[in-house]
Write a protein that holds these residues in place. Structure first.
Motif, PDB file in Angstrom:
ATOM      1  N   GLU A  17      39.512  30.907   9.462  1.00 58.77           N
ATOM      2  CA  GLU A  17      38.544  29.836   9.690  1.00 58.77           C
ATOM      3  C   GLU A  17      38.298  29.611  11.180  1.00 58.77           C
ATOM      4  O   GLU A  17      37.180  29.337  11.595  1.00 58.77           O
ATOM      5  N   ARG A  71      36.715  29.881   5.165  1.00 60.55           N
ATOM      6  CA  ARG A  71      37.568  28.724   4.869  1.00 60.55           C
ATOM      7  C   ARG A  71      38.104  28.857   3.448  1.00 60.55           C
ATOM      8  O   ARG A  71      37.347  29.185   2.521  1.00 60.55           O
ATOM      9  N   THR A  73      39.138  27.638  -0.068  1.00 60.64           N
ATOM     10  CA  THR A  73      38.751  26.532  -0.945  1.00 60.64           C
ATOM     11  C   THR A  73      39.684  26.408  -2.145  1.00 60.64           C
ATOM     12  O   THR A  73      39.648  25.400  -2.837  1.00 60.64           O
ATOM     13  N   GLU A  85      40.385  31.775  -3.011  1.00 60.42           N
ATOM     14  CA  GLU A  85      38.944  31.553  -2.977  1.00 60.42           C
ATOM     15  C   GLU A  85      38.580  31.114  -1.570  1.00 60.42           C
ATOM     16  O   GLU A  85      39.272  30.289  -0.965  1.00 60.42           O
ATOM     17  N   GLU A  87      35.087  30.532   1.372  1.00 61.37           N
ATOM     18  CA  GLU A  87      33.656  30.420   1.611  1.00 61.37           C
ATOM     19  C   GLU A  87      33.381  30.773   3.068  1.00 61.37           C
ATOM     20  O   GLU A  87      34.187  30.477   3.952  1.00 61.37           O
ATOM     21  N   GLN A 101      30.503  33.331  -0.903  1.00 61.81           N
ATOM     22  CA  GLN A 101      31.714  32.867  -1.566  1.00 61.81           C
ATOM     23  C   GLN A 101      32.510  34.096  -1.976  1.00 61.81           C
ATOM     24  O   GLN A 101      31.925  35.098  -2.403  1.00 61.81           O
TER      25      GLN A 101
END
Length: 142
Positions: A17, A71, A73, A85, A87, A101
């Motif tokens: 991130e 990032r 999720t 997961e 994004e 995604q």
């Protein structure tokens, strides 16, 4: 062997991130078996960390203003497997958002990621490359 936990996986992925992908890839085996699913230019099976990063992250870095930023999720952990997961938090060079995604299924061994199956929006990857890439060695559109 230290077991993986949701906390350790989130900590490992946090560097993606902040744009510090090298910190993340230090925890990926040199001989990782990484399969990117789909029918887009980044899809395929890569048999090493360097091959994977050269053909995916480095290629995307050229079409995204601030490079690849992901990032977390969601995370599910079972023994040596983490389902992560993610994004995308990126903007393409043409100014359009790249909000892909992802779902990465990662297998760990000895504290390193040794295998990944990555799922993503193939059409969005194709679009960002078509609209923003001017050249790439081996690109069939040349």
């Amino acid at each position: 062997m230290k077991p993986i936990t949701e906390t350790s996986v989130r900590s490992l992925f946090a560097s993606l991130e902040s744009g510090k992908s090298d910190l993340f890839f230090a925890h990926v085996s040199d001989s990782v078996h990484w399969t990117v699913m789909g029918t887009h230019p980044l899809a395929g099976t890569y048999t090493g960390r360097q091959e994977f990063t050269d053909h995916t992250f480095r290629r995307l870095d050229r079409v995204l203003k601030d490079g690849v930023r992901l990032r977390v999720t969601g995370v599910l952990v079972s023994r040596t497997i983490a389902v992560v997961e993610l994004e995308a938090l990126s903007t393409a060079n043409n100014g359009l958002p790249f909000h892909n995604q992802y779902c990465w299924i990662c297998r760990f061994d000895g504290g390193k990621i040794v295998e990944v199956r990555a799922y993503l929006d193939s059409a969005l990857v194709q679009k960002v490359i078509d609209e923003n890439e001017t050249e790439f060695p081996g690109n069939n559109s040349e």
